[in-house]
Enzyme design. Structure first.
Site, PDB file in Angstrom:
ATOM      1  N   LYS A  26       1.026  -1.296  -0.255  1.00 21.63           N
ATOM      2  CA  LYS A  26      -0.266   0.176   0.172  1.00 21.63           C
ATOM      3  C   LYS A  26       1.263   1.181  -0.212  1.00 21.63           C
ATOM      4  CE  LYS A  26      -2.371  -1.687   3.361  1.00 21.63           C
ATOM      5  NZ  LYS A  26      -1.591  -2.241   3.998  1.00 21.63           N
TER       6      LYS A  26
ATOM      7  N   GLY B 115      -8.594  -6.584   2.656  1.00 19.05           N
ATOM      8  CA  GLY B 115      -8.126  -6.047   2.171  1.00 19.05           C
ATOM      9  C   GLY B 115      -7.299  -4.956   3.654  1.00 19.05           C
ATOM     10  N   CYS B 116      -6.751  -3.985   2.593  1.00 22.18           N
ATOM     11  CA  CYS B 116      -5.967  -2.875   4.031  1.00 22.18           C
ATOM     12  C   CYS B 116      -6.748  -2.767   5.276  1.00 22.18           C
ATOM     13  CB  CYS B 116      -5.656  -2.163   3.070  1.00 22.18           C
ATOM     14  SG  CYS B 116      -5.216  -0.425   4.306  1.00 22.18           S
ATOM     15  N   PHE B 117      -6.068  -2.715   6.651  1.00 24.05           N
ATOM     16  CA  PHE B 117      -7.060  -2.665   7.716  1.00 24.05           C
ATOM     17  C   PHE B 117      -6.817  -0.960   8.141  1.00 24.05           C
ATOM     18  CE2 PHE B 117      -2.007  -4.180   9.720  1.00 24.05           C
ATOM     19  CZ  PHE B 117      -1.662  -2.735   9.363  1.00 24.05           C
TER      20      PHE B 117
END
Length: 215
Positions: free
Chosen positions: A3, A49-51
């Site tokens: 990310k 997905g991204c936390f």
């Protein structure tokens, strides 16, 4: 894609095109089966997905008392961002929710999770991020949670509310908190390119789609 690398790529795009419009919550039915209300706080662990985005959405849900970004599905020895990013640890980026079942039910949390917090039809990816650490997975903390999650996935599948099959899996494994710099990342980094492009639309979509649940 890592990310942080994705954020560098996004910077020029956002400058030229402006920010993304708010996402819309997918209109899905409430869970027919739910965990009975109990006294005291309960815990839920969800991955999708991204936390950063998951944390940001659930921090704004009434009845959720605390949200921790972390890793689930692997071992304690590999629960670090650098190792998880190799996609060889078995971990998924996840969030641990501490919630009051008198204010919000487990089934309602799952409704937010499936509707706006992530896309449950994407296999081993979400948005710009790909790999098994970004998979859609629920880590039930009790037998009741497991039964409710399984029933809700089946219910949504039968209702065909998504254009593609739900790929969310029920998994086991401990949860390990992520590094401090990942905690409350959305609120501490409101102009971060990744947050602007991918997570602010989710938060706006949650508030629009679930006004009675939003803080």
């Amino acid at each position: 894609m890592n990310k942080f690398i994705a954020s560098a790529v996004l910077t020029a795009t956002l400058s030229a095109c402006g920010t993304a419009q708010a996402e819309r919550a997918v209109p899905i039915p409430a869970a027919k089966m739910d965990v009975p209300k109990t006294a005291g706080l309960q815990t839920a662990v969800l991955a999708g997905g991204c936390f950063w985005g998951l944390e940001a959405v659930f921090e704004r849900v009434k009845g959720v008392k605390a949200v921790t970004a972390g890793y689930a599905g692997g071992t304690r020895s590999t629960a670090s961002y650098d190792q998880v990013a190799t996609e060889r640890t078995g971990h998924a980026e996840a969030v641990k929710l501490v919630y009051d079942p008198a204010q919000v039910s487990y089934g309602t949390l799952l409704r937010v999770y499936f509707s706006i917090a992530h896309n449950p039809t994407e296999l081993n990816r979400q948005g710009p991020d790909s790999g098994p650490s970004y998979r859609s997975a629920i880590f039930p903390q009790t037998a009741q949670q497991k039964a409710v999650a399984a029933a809700y996935i089946a219910q949504l599948g039968q209702a065909r509310v998504f254009p593609k099959p739900i790929v969310t899996k029920l998994e086991g494994g401990a949860f390990f908190p992520a590094e401090e710099y990942h905690q409350n990342f959305f609120d501490r980094n409101p102009t971060h390119p990744y947050i602007v492009r991918w997570d602010k639309p989710k938060v706006a979509g949650f508030k629009a789609g679930f006004p009675s649940l939003a803080r």
